[in-house]
Every structure is written in C-alpha cells, then in structure tokens.
Design a protein around this motif. Sequence first.
Motif, PDB file in Angstrom:
ATOM      1  N   ALA A  85      28.326  31.147  34.989  1.00 16.83           N
ATOM      2  CA  ALA A  85      26.890  31.400  34.896  1.00 16.83           C
ATOM      3  C   ALA A  85      26.140  30.585  35.942  1.00 16.83           C
ATOM      4  CB  ALA A  85      26.392  31.056  33.496  1.00 16.83           C
ATOM      5  N   ALA A  86      26.531  29.320  36.094  1.00 14.22           N
ATOM      6  CA  ALA A  86      25.763  28.416  36.951  1.00 14.22           C
ATOM      7  C   ALA A  86      25.915  28.763  38.425  1.00 14.22           C
ATOM      8  CB  ALA A  86      26.217  26.980  36.704  1.00 14.22           C
ATOM      9  N   ASP A  87      27.041  29.389  38.786  1.00 16.58           N
ATOM     10  CA  ASP A  87      27.290  29.658  40.196  1.00 16.58           C
ATOM     11  C   ASP A  87      26.599  30.925  40.703  1.00 16.58           C
ATOM     12  OD1 ASP A  87      28.721  27.395  40.623  1.00 16.58           O
ATOM     13  OD2 ASP A  87      30.666  28.295  40.200  1.00 16.58           O
ATOM     14  N   LEU A  88      25.987  31.680  39.800  1.00 18.78           N
ATOM     15  CA  LEU A  88      25.323  32.905  40.230  1.00 18.78           C
ATOM     16  C   LEU A  88      24.119  32.578  41.114  1.00 18.78           C
ATOM     17  CD1 LEU A  88      25.315  34.793  36.823  1.00 18.78           C
ATOM     18  CD2 LEU A  88      26.616  35.438  38.844  1.00 18.78           C
ATOM     19  N   SER A  89      23.920  33.383  42.163  1.00 20.21           N
ATOM     20  CA  SER A  89      22.707  33.195  42.960  1.00 20.21           C
ATOM     21  C   SER A  89      21.553  33.849  42.201  1.00 20.21           C
ATOM     22  CB  SER A  89      22.881  33.807  44.347  1.00 20.21           C
ATOM     23  OG  SER A  89      22.093  34.960  44.482  1.00 20.21           O
ATOM     24  N   PRO A  90      20.360  33.251  42.261  1.00 22.56           N
ATOM     25  CA  PRO A  90      19.275  33.734  41.403  1.00 22.56           C
ATOM     26  C   PRO A  90      18.978  35.219  41.605  1.00 22.56           C
ATOM     27  CG  PRO A  90      18.479  32.108  43.010  1.00 22.56           C
ATOM     28  CD  PRO A  90      19.958  32.080  43.045  1.00 22.56           C
ATOM     29  N   ILE A  91      18.959  35.655  42.855  1.00 23.42           N
ATOM     30  CA  ILE A  91      18.513  37.030  43.072  1.00 23.42           C
ATOM     31  C   ILE A  91      19.589  38.034  42.680  1.00 23.42           C
ATOM     32  CG2 ILE A  91      19.155  37.362  45.523  1.00 23.42           C
ATOM     33  CD1 ILE A  91      15.755  38.070  43.869  1.00 23.42           C
ATOM     34  N   GLU A  92      20.871  37.664  42.913  1.00 19.95           N
ATOM     35  CA  GLU A  92      21.949  38.560  42.484  1.00 19.95           C
ATOM     36  C   GLU A  92      21.981  38.671  40.968  1.00 19.95           C
ATOM     37  OE1 GLU A  92      25.901  37.813  44.214  1.00 19.95           O
ATOM     38  OE2 GLU A  92      24.756  37.049  45.924  1.00 19.95           O
ATOM     39  N   ALA A  93      21.773  37.526  40.311  1.00 20.87           N
ATOM     40  CA  ALA A  93      21.802  37.526  38.853  1.00 20.87           C
ATOM     41  C   ALA A  93      20.667  38.378  38.286  1.00 20.87           C
ATOM     42  CB  ALA A  93      21.696  36.099  38.334  1.00 20.87           C
ATOM     43  N   ILE A 116      21.797  25.079  34.085  1.00 16.16           N
ATOM     44  CA  ILE A 116      22.450  26.264  33.511  1.00 16.16           C
ATOM     45  C   ILE A 116      23.787  25.863  32.887  1.00 16.16           C
ATOM     46  CG2 ILE A 116      23.389  28.551  34.042  1.00 16.16           C
ATOM     47  CD1 ILE A 116      20.394  28.461  34.376  1.00 16.16           C
ATOM     48  N   LEU A 117      24.527  25.029  33.618  1.00 13.28           N
ATOM     49  CA  LEU A 117      25.814  24.528  33.129  1.00 13.28           C
ATOM     50  C   LEU A 117      25.622  23.830  31.780  1.00 13.28           C
ATOM     51  CD1 LEU A 117      28.656  24.484  34.497  1.00 13.28           C
ATOM     52  CD2 LEU A 117      28.172  22.144  35.160  1.00 13.28           C
ATOM     53  N   ALA A 118      24.624  22.949  31.739  1.00 14.92           N
ATOM     54  CA  ALA A 118      24.371  22.181  30.513  1.00 14.92           C
ATOM     55  C   ALA A 118      23.982  23.108  29.369  1.00 14.92           C
ATOM     56  CB  ALA A 118      23.268  21.154  30.766  1.00 14.92           C
ATOM     57  N   GLN A 119      23.177  24.122  29.674  1.00 12.46           N
ATOM     58  CA  GLN A 119      22.734  25.020  28.610  1.00 12.46           C
ATOM     59  C   GLN A 119      23.915  25.727  27.949  1.00 12.46           C
ATOM     60  OE1 GLN A 119      19.935  28.058  29.812  1.00 12.46           O
ATOM     61  NE2 GLN A 119      20.243  29.212  27.913  1.00 12.46           N
ATOM     62  N   PHE A 120      24.812  26.261  28.777  1.00 16.68           N
ATOM     63  CA  PHE A 120      25.923  27.013  28.198  1.00 16.68           C
ATOM     64  C   PHE A 120      26.949  26.088  27.554  1.00 16.68           C
ATOM     65  CE2 PHE A 120      23.943  30.384  30.443  1.00 16.68           C
ATOM     66  CZ  PHE A 120      24.252  31.504  29.702  1.00 16.68           C
ATOM     67  N   ILE A 164      33.585  34.587  23.611  1.00 12.39           N
ATOM     68  CA  ILE A 164      32.225  34.963  23.243  1.00 12.39           C
ATOM     69  C   ILE A 164      31.233  34.379  24.246  1.00 12.39           C
ATOM     70  CG2 ILE A 164      31.230  33.230  21.682  1.00 12.39           C
ATOM     71  CD1 ILE A 164      31.852  36.886  20.856  1.00 12.39           C
ATOM     72  N   MET A 165      31.558  33.210  24.800  1.00 12.93           N
ATOM     73  CA  MET A 165      30.649  32.630  25.793  1.00 12.93           C
ATOM     74  C   MET A 165      30.685  33.451  27.083  1.00 12.93           C
ATOM     75  SD  MET A 165      29.140  30.365  24.188  1.00 12.93           S
ATOM     76  CE  MET A 165      28.103  29.776  25.514  1.00 12.93           C
ATOM     77  N   LEU A 166      31.855  34.003  27.415  1.00 15.25           N
ATOM     78  CA  LEU A 166      31.928  34.872  28.592  1.00 15.25           C
ATOM     79  C   LEU A 166      31.060  36.108  28.390  1.00 15.25           C
ATOM     80  CD1 LEU A 166      35.670  34.713  29.661  1.00 15.25           C
ATOM     81  CD2 LEU A 166      33.695  34.102  31.033  1.00 15.25           C
ATOM     82  N   VAL A 167      31.116  36.654  27.167  1.00 13.72           N
ATOM     83  CA  VAL A 167      30.270  37.802  26.860  1.00 13.72           C
ATOM     84  C   VAL A 167      28.799  37.400  26.984  1.00 13.72           C
ATOM     85  CG1 VAL A 167      29.568  39.392  25.039  1.00 13.72           C
ATOM     86  CG2 VAL A 167      31.976  38.893  25.377  1.00 13.72           C
ATOM     87  N   ALA A 168      28.483  36.216  26.458  1.00 14.67           N
ATOM     88  CA  ALA A 168      27.089  35.756  26.501  1.00 14.67           C
ATOM     89  C   ALA A 168      26.614  35.605  27.942  1.00 14.67           C
ATOM     90  CB  ALA A 168      26.961  34.425  25.755  1.00 14.67           C
ATOM     91  N   VAL A 169      27.483  35.090  28.809  1.00 12.72           N
ATOM     92  CA  VAL A 169      27.095  34.922  30.218  1.00 12.72           C
ATOM     93  C   VAL A 169      26.798  36.281  30.839  1.00 12.72           C
ATOM     94  CG1 VAL A 169      27.990  34.321  32.491  1.00 12.72           C
ATOM     95  CG2 VAL A 169      28.270  32.748  30.594  1.00 12.72           C
TER      96      VAL A 169
END
Lengths: 414, 238
Positions: free
Chosen positions: A402-410, A330-334, A305-310
């Motif tokens: 989630a945390a490894d995504l680059s801001p603009i790609e995300a 981001i890591l801490a949030q998830f 479910i966390m993968l879906v959330a990401v």
Amino acid sequence: MRNRDLLTLATRGLTANVSRSLLTMLGIIIGVGAVVLMTGIGKSMEGVILGQISALGPRTLALWPGKQGPEGGSASLRSDFDALTFADIEAIRSLDTVTSVAPMILMTGRAIYGREQMEPSTVGATPEFYSNQKIEIDVGRLHDETDERTARKVAVIGSDVAAELFWNSNPVGERIQLGEEKFTVIGVVKPIGTQFFQNVDERIIVPNSTARAVTRRTYLDMVTMQAADDVSVDLAKKDVESLLRARHGIIAPLTGDPTENDDFLMRTAQQAQDTLGAVSLGLTLFITTVAGISLVVGGIGIMNIMLVAVTERTQEIGLRKALGARRRDILAQFLAESAFLTFTGGLIGIASGLVLMVIVARVAGEFLADYRFAWSISSIVLAVSMAIGTGLLFGIYPARKAADLSPIEAMRYE
Amino acid sequence: MEKKTAPLIEIKGLHKSYFNDELETPVLFDINLKIEKGEFVAIRGPSGSGKSTLMHILGFLDHHTSGSYLFEGQPVSRMDEDSLAKIRAQRVSFVFQAFNLLPRTSVLQNVQLPLLYHPTIAPSERRERAEKAIAAVGLTDRMYNLSNQLSGGQKQRVAIARALITEPDVIFADEPTGNLDSVSGAHVMEALEKLHTDGHTVILVTHDQRTADHARRTIEIYDGRIKSDTPNVKRPPL
C-alpha cells in the motif's frame, strides 16, 4: 501522523466490516485460546502432581522389587517380582539411615458386606504405612503393633469404601468379607482423594502379618520408608541400595549406571516429582506447539484479508498520499490495523481460553481431587505477543504494498 | 532575499513520458511556464492533451522526465519523498473531478482528513478549523451527514472545504465542475473565485472554455505543448 490518530484509524478499519473482522480473527482466537487453555491445563496438572507428591512427603523413599527396563524405567518389573523378602525388610530396619519402614502386600478380591459389594484395592501394611502416607483416622482407630504381632483380621477402610458398603451407618465393629476371609472393621480414615491418579479413598488396609498369613506370600510388593532426620535422602537411598545389592549378591558395574544389575527399584519423592513433571512439561510443550501452528495459520488469514483491504482501498491510499500522507503514515496505518485485529483476536482468545479452563477445572475436579483452576500469566503474555507479532509480520507485506503506491496511480486505480 | 523574488512556480523545458514495458509514450514536450503567487490560472485543453498530467506534476503527485521545475526557486527533482509529502500536506491541496471523498464517513471527518498529515496544526484545532471551512462552503447543516448522502454539488463543496482547511498556498482543481450540473457548477466556481480573491493561488484544469473564463489567465495545451498563454479579458463579471 499522531499515535491517537493511528488508533482511531485502526479501530475504524476494524469496525467498518465487523463480520469480516471476526472471521479474520478466528484463527488468532483459536490459536491464542488453545495456547492459554493448554498451558493452563499443564499448570493445573503440575499442581495435581505436586499435591500428590507432597502427600508422600519429601523425605519418603519407595522401593519396588524387579529389574529395571533398559531405559531406566520400570517396564520389566515383572521379572524378579519376588526379589524383596521379609528378611530384606528386617535388614533394612536395622539401618540407621532409614526409619518408618513400611512393607506392603497388595491383595485382590471383592469386599462384601450384606448385599453390598465392591472391588477395593486392599493393602497389607504395617502401622508405619499410616505415617508415611499421612493417613489420619476419622472414626474408630488405626491398627497397631498388637494387631500386627497377633495377625488379627482387622481392617481400616477408606471413606469411599465406608460409603459404598455401609451407606450412612457406622461401620466400626462390623464384619466384612475380604476374599475368603472375614475381617472386623476397626476404623475409617479421613478422605484423601487422588494420589498418583488413584482414588485412595477406595482402599482397605489390613495388618501386613495378616495379609502374609492369608496370602501365604514370601515376598513384598512395595516398601515405603523415611530418610532418618540426620541424613540426606540420597544418602539413605544409597545405603538401602548397597545393603540390598550385598544381600542379593549383585555387583554394580564400575562404569555406567550403578543400578543396571539391580533386581529392585528405588525412587525418592523428588525423582517421582521430576519424572511426572517432565512428562507433563513434554505434553504441554507438544500441545502448545500445535496451538502455535494455528497462530501462524491465523496470521496468514490476517495477511490475506489485509491484502484485500489494500486492493479495496487503493484509491483511498492515493487520496491520503495526495493530502500529504508519507510512506510511513500509510505503512503505520495498515500495520496498526492488522496489529489491532490480532490484538483484539488475542483478547477474545484469552477470554475464551479462560472460560474453557474454568469448565475443564469443574469437570476434572470431579475425578482429580487436587485439580485447581490455574493460569500462567507468562503464557498469556506470550500468546498475545505472538499474536501481535504474527499480525505485524504478516501485515508488513500488504502494508508495504500500500505504502509504495504512487499517489496518482493509486487514485486512478479502478 | 533571493527566495522572495523567485516565482512560486517556474518550469523550464519540462518533458514527461510514460513508460510501459520500455515503450515510451511522450505526453508533455518542452513546457515553459511561470506562475506567481496569488494568480488564478486556467490550464485548458481537449482530453488527452496532457493538461491533467501537467497539473499532477505541478501538484507534486507525479514526477517529470526531464527539464526543471522550481518551486519557490527550489528544484523539485532533488526533493525526497518525505519532503514532497510535506509540501502536499502544507503548501498545496486538490479538488478532483471525482470528488474523492471517503465513503461512509461524515462531512466533518472528510474535511479534517488532511490535518491527520499536517505536521504543525494541533489536534485541538482540528474541529474549529473544519467547522470554519464547512461554513465557508455553506454546508454547516450537512456537517454530520455521511459523504454518500450528499448530492454531487455538495460533495464538491466538501472537497473544497477539505482543500481549504490547511490554508494552502496553491489550490489545484482538476475539472471541478466536470461531474456537476450547471447550477452546482456555478456554485463551485464561485467558491474557487472566492479563494482567489482571498489571496490563494488557484490553478484550474478544464476542457471547457466557459469554465476557463473564470480565471485571470488561460494556458492552452494541445498535444502536449503550450499553444497559447494569455490574460483573460472577457472575464464574466463577478
């Protein structure tokens, strides 16, 4: 990011979709609930066992006829069932290391009074039996040495026997049919409950000599005794064992198990407690392992479910990064979201486990007199930390993704 | 002393390519650019010209491939992820074409979002700052509305309030009027003009000449190269 913000984010993530959160938590709820319930039952059973052992007293020794099984158990008690004779009892009585020797003969057969009848467990025992088993009189009297010497046909009955055969009337002085013979009831004992999983209130006690005469028996079914005050229980046990070996012409092997050739079995209350405790611990461990597996399965559900959330919130992650969130934010949030999910699931699991334990205690209390509601704090702490552990462990992968995504790609993600 | 004299943004020979399975797609070629503190610059060009990519690089959202980018004299290519995040949190902010508000979340909370990641602004200050920023874009009466209950123009004003709240040095606006009707668009441009007059550096990316005319300087991009860089003379009166 501050810790309070993290908590707010985690609760918001959880409450955004309540039904999904609940379904996700189900695995954890069942896992934690099962762990709490099973360890609780284990602990209650421990109490039952301890209660039954303490009814015997720590200095009590029990002796049965028969060869031991190959594993030291009593599997083949049937061979040499007649190994313990009345002469053996007299010899044991002459020892200084034991007192209160109580030989027992078990009898079978219906008990009948008027139109009422039942199937009691009948035991022919000497008066020492009462003190060894801590049996106290409620109405009338216990049988004594005189009854024993003259082999009188008298009976001391348990409270359930009194209730079943005599209802509310006073049984003392009444005559009951036991097998082929008639016995006069001389007393009713105080209710005891269950001992070694047997309802001892359904028991009838008659003098040993009377049982011997009626059954024409030459051997005994069981003997209980107490270690003398000035010796250890183990010493008393060894003394009786070597006496019996000498009398039965048994040579103990020089190496290995000294009881290997014995045609009798001796146990101390401590040994009985250890055996029952080991069995109960084994069962608890087994069931807790099964429950632990369901915790792992629940953890995988959380990861899903966390993968879906990401994936669902990729754009949000990009936005947060554009607004200055670091990788670790981001890591801490998830991670906080999955830990919070499992923690809440764990709390619900504990609550449902405790509710079930109360119900089990009610039901089990009906037939196990010593069953008490018991719970172990350590197992609850263990279950919850296991739950949060699985939440963190299985939350790491989605959180890192989630945390490894680059801001603009995300942010561009559709 | 040297830091003070360095321009806010200085780019020399900047080059950017995207790589997809080792296939290189060049987007920007040999960009040279200086932007001083307090300027209002429009980067204008047709779609696909590379103007948005340039803005993402300027705004620390994307990395350049070669050349140099100095922010206040400091080379950006030598900064690690955390330092970049810190700059994004404190020094710059963004207004996007698609607004990018959190759905099902109140205006007040959307505007406060950047403060979660701001290292120095205390939580006790958040509420007051948010109310001030919301008032600045004229949405005080919508403060408790959820973001999806707003019109497009209102959403973009919320985004501007969110950009304002950290009092950044540079505000980047990527096609801020692209999804708006002309009246809402005018409101948004007014708000950006005001940011400039209040002393913020505003960098606006647009394909539209009339929108670009609000700025004091227009940089035209075509096929990944700077075609012209001129001060605006025919600026409409405020």
